[in-house]
Motif scaffolding. Structure first.
Motif, short mmCIF file in Angstrom:
data_model
loop_
_atom_site.label_atom_id
_atom_site.label_comp_id
_atom_site.label_asym_id
_atom_site.label_seq_id
_atom_site.Cartn_x
_atom_site.Cartn_y
_atom_site.Cartn_z
N VAL A 87 49.57 67.67 54.82
CA VAL A 87 51.13 67.29 54.33
C VAL A 87 51.83 68.19 53.59
CG1 VAL A 87 52.30 65.26 53.67
CG2 VAL A 87 50.17 65.14 54.43
N ILE A 88 52.88 68.71 54.56
CA ILE A 88 53.97 69.63 53.66
C ILE A 88 55.25 68.96 53.76
CG2 ILE A 88 54.96 72.04 54.04
CD1 ILE A 88 52.31 72.74 55.83
N PRO A 89 55.89 68.73 52.51
CA PRO A 89 56.91 68.02 52.26
C PRO A 89 58.20 69.03 52.61
CG PRO A 89 55.77 67.67 50.35
CD PRO A 89 55.19 68.73 51.32
N TYR A 90 59.38 68.43 53.15
CA TYR A 90 60.42 69.39 53.89
C TYR A 90 61.00 70.42 52.73
CZ TYR A 90 61.10 66.33 57.93
OH TYR A 90 60.89 65.77 59.16
N GLU A 91 60.78 69.51 51.48
CA GLU A 91 61.36 70.53 50.20
C GLU A 91 61.04 71.68 49.70
OE1 GLU A 91 59.86 66.52 48.50
OE2 GLU A 91 60.89 67.15 50.14
N ASP A 92 59.56 71.77 50.24
CA ASP A 92 58.61 72.77 49.94
C ASP A 92 58.95 74.19 51.02
OD1 ASP A 92 57.58 71.27 47.66
OD2 ASP A 92 55.87 70.97 48.86
N ILE A 93 59.51 73.68 52.22
CA ILE A 93 59.54 74.86 53.01
C ILE A 93 60.74 75.61 52.68
CG2 ILE A 93 59.90 74.93 55.53
CD1 ILE A 93 58.23 72.54 55.87
N PRO A 94 60.92 77.01 52.61
CA PRO A 94 61.93 77.74 52.46
C PRO A 94 63.23 77.35 53.19
CG PRO A 94 59.89 78.90 52.60
CD PRO A 94 59.62 77.79 52.94
N ASN A 95 64.19 77.09 52.55
CA ASN A 95 65.63 76.83 53.20
C ASN A 95 65.60 75.54 54.32
OD1 ASN A 95 66.96 78.83 52.00
ND2 ASN A 95 65.66 80.27 53.43
N PHE A 96 64.69 74.81 54.36
CA PHE A 96 64.56 73.57 55.50
C PHE A 96 65.20 72.46 54.47
CE2 PHE A 96 63.08 70.21 57.80
CZ PHE A 96 62.84 70.91 59.04
N PRO A 97 66.29 71.90 55.50
CA PRO A 97 67.00 70.77 54.97
C PRO A 97 66.11 69.57 54.33
CG PRO A 97 67.04 70.89 57.18
CD PRO A 97 66.47 72.13 57.01
N ALA A 98 66.88 68.79 53.41
CA ALA A 98 66.14 67.53 53.00
C ALA A 98 66.49 66.33 54.02
CB ALA A 98 66.61 67.26 51.62
N GLY A 99 65.58 65.56 54.02
CA GLY A 99 65.74 64.56 54.86
C GLY A 99 66.34 63.26 54.12
N LEU A 100 66.79 62.34 54.74
CA LEU A 100 67.48 61.07 53.89
C LEU A 100 66.37 60.20 53.67
CD1 LEU A 100 70.66 60.60 56.05
CD2 LEU A 100 70.53 61.56 54.07
N GLU A 101 65.37 60.22 54.53
CA GLU A 101 64.26 59.15 54.28
C GLU A 101 63.19 59.50 53.14
OE1 GLU A 101 64.22 56.15 55.75
OE2 GLU A 101 66.05 56.45 56.80
N ASP A 103 59.72 60.72 51.69
CA ASP A 103 58.27 60.97 52.57
C ASP A 103 58.79 61.96 53.67
OD1 ASP A 103 56.86 60.17 50.18
OD2 ASP A 103 56.69 58.37 51.23
N CYS A 104 59.61 62.76 53.64
CA CYS A 104 59.89 63.52 55.03
C CYS A 104 58.89 64.83 54.73
CB CYS A 104 61.34 64.06 54.88
SG CYS A 104 62.47 62.65 55.45
N ASN A 105 57.87 64.83 55.84
CA ASN A 105 56.93 65.87 55.95
C ASN A 105 56.49 66.40 57.28
OD1 ASN A 105 56.33 65.20 52.97
ND2 ASN A 105 55.20 63.41 54.10
N PHE A 106 56.06 67.76 57.23
CA PHE A 106 55.55 67.97 58.43
C PHE A 106 53.83 67.72 58.11
CE2 PHE A 106 59.01 70.80 59.18
CZ PHE A 106 58.91 70.89 60.59
N VAL A 107 53.32 67.30 59.08
CA VAL A 107 51.95 66.98 59.02
C VAL A 107 51.10 67.76 60.03
CG1 VAL A 107 50.18 65.01 59.32
CG2 VAL A 107 52.34 64.52 58.32
N VAL A 108 50.30 68.55 59.61
CA VAL A 108 49.63 69.30 60.46
C VAL A 108 48.18 69.07 60.42
CG1 VAL A 108 48.82 71.76 60.97
CG2 VAL A 108 51.17 71.33 59.88
N GLY A 109 47.35 69.26 61.67
CA GLY A 109 45.78 68.92 61.62
C GLY A 109 45.49 68.65 62.97
N THR A 110 44.61 67.92 63.29
CA THR A 110 44.07 67.90 64.69
C THR A 110 43.99 66.31 65.29
OG1 THR A 110 41.66 67.69 63.92
CG2 THR A 110 42.56 69.97 64.47
N VAL A 111 43.99 66.22 66.38
CA VAL A 111 43.94 64.86 67.15
C VAL A 111 42.92 65.13 68.22
CG1 VAL A 111 44.92 63.14 68.53
CG2 VAL A 111 46.32 64.09 66.51
N MET A 112 41.70 64.54 67.91
CA MET A 112 40.72 64.85 68.98
C MET A 112 40.29 66.18 69.52
SD MET A 112 41.32 61.63 71.75
CE MET A 112 41.50 59.87 71.11
N GLY A 113 40.28 67.12 68.24
CA GLY A 113 40.30 68.52 68.60
C GLY A 113 41.33 69.49 68.90
N ALA A 114 42.54 68.83 69.30
CA ALA A 114 43.71 69.66 69.56
C ALA A 114 44.44 69.74 68.27
CB ALA A 114 44.62 68.55 70.64
#
Length: 337
Positions: A87-101, A103-114
């Motif tokens: 889980v990577i919060p928006y505010e941690d990403i350089p120059n990425f805008p903050a969301g209004l909601e 827990d605005c995050n990028f979620v990186v991982g796999t789904v059934m190996g993908a």
């Protein structure tokens, strides 16, 4: 040009009048409207800045995703598909805008190996964000290595036959906002994102659309799974009855306030696109007819025993069907079934 001798020759009254006139001229100049040239959309997030955002996500997650998923908070449960999520919060990403909601995050991982990256809180123009910001997550996904993107959203039905909770796979769209010269591509073009001029014909991948219909049939949800044309409105105000009838004559079957700017950025960047919406409100015309019937029954003082009022909320089973559809699509694409 006035000189010292000239000023010395003036009377005190003449000097005061000249000074007052000078102040008046300065005030008139200050009140004149200034020419304001807005920043072109394409200059808000230059390539190097977006590349830095993508590199940060890859460095933190240690994953180079192949698939992307963007869904509204209404379908946020789709994020739960991601296994071993980073889980990577928006505010941690350089120059990425903050969301209004929260827990605005990028979620990186796999789904059934993908390998996949996903977000559940998108940016909307009606919330005050510009179109460049609305399409920014797609640009980030593109530079992270995503080749296929899936987009979901809630939508209002225009087709009077659509019921609450129906799923519509998008075969094409009408970009009403874009017809008014509103696009994230306005301004100088950077060829590293995509070509300057391109067609939106076949923006929605026909192979993915056919696969989704086939999977839906195997899942047994074909009775509420449709395909049709989606229209993007400016919002936050939805259409009137007259506007809905106009959209229906244009063969539009559902409308929403997002998704299309993201599709444009994805197609511009060469990504394959699969998009679908879940109907969260029925057509205005259908709702008006149902209210009239309800009023007639109330005036008569009777309601049929077996005729319960239609629920105003989407069934959890329909939301689960959306999740299952995405999961099976990912498995099928990644394993090329």
């Amino acid at each position: 040009m006035c000189n010292r001798d000239c000023c010395e020759a003036r009377s005190p009254i003449a000097k005061r009048m000249a000074a007052r006139r000078l102040l008046q001229l300065e005030e008139e100049e200050r009140r004149k409207p200034k020419l304001v040239i807005p920043t072109p959309q394409s200059l808000f997030y230059p390539f190097e800045e977006v590349e830095a955002m993508a590199n940060y996500i890859i460095d933190v997650s240690h994953i180079r995703p192949k698939y992307g998923l963007i869904c509204g908070s209404f379908l946020g449960l789709l994020i739960s598909l991601v296994e071993e999520p980073v889980v990577i919060p928006y505010e941690d990403i350089p120059n990425f805008p903050a969301g209004l909601e929260p827990d605005c995050n990028f979620v990186v991982g796999t789904v059934m190996g993908a390998p996949i990256m996903a977000i559940a809180n998108r940016f909307h123009v009606c919330d005050g964000y510009n179109l460049a910001t609305c399409s920014l997550p797609v640009r980030v996904m593109q530079l992270c290595g995503v080749k296929t993107i899936m987009l979901t959203s809630e939508a209002a039905a225009v087709n009077v036959d659509f019921a609450l909770g129906d799923i519509m796979l998008i075969a094409d769209h009408i970009n009403i906002v874009g017809m008014m010269h509103q696009t994230s591509l306005e301004g100088p073009s950077d060829p590293r994102f995509g070509s300057r001029f391109f067609s939106m014909v076949n923006a929605y991948d026909k192979g993915l659309l056919a696969k989704a219909l086939e999977i839906g049939k195997r899942m047994g949800i074909h009775q509420f799974l449709h395909q049709g044309v989606f229209a993007c409105l400016g919002g936050p105000v939805l259409e009137t009855l007259a506007e809905e009838r106009m959209l229906r004559t244009m063969q539009v079957e559902a409308v929403g306030l997002s998704l299309v700017p993201e599709v444009i950025a994805a197609h511009h960047g060469g990504l394959k696109v699969l998009a679908f919406v879940i109907i969260s409100s029925v057509a205005n015309e259908r709702e008006s007819e149902e209210k009239e019937k309800q009023n007639d029954r109330d005036m008569e003082g009777r309601v049929e025993k077996d005729e319960a009022p239609e629920s105003l909320e989407v069934s959890p089973l329909r939301l689960q069907a959306c999740s299952d559809l995405i999961g099976r699509m990912l498995y099928s694409m990644h394993h090329e079934l």
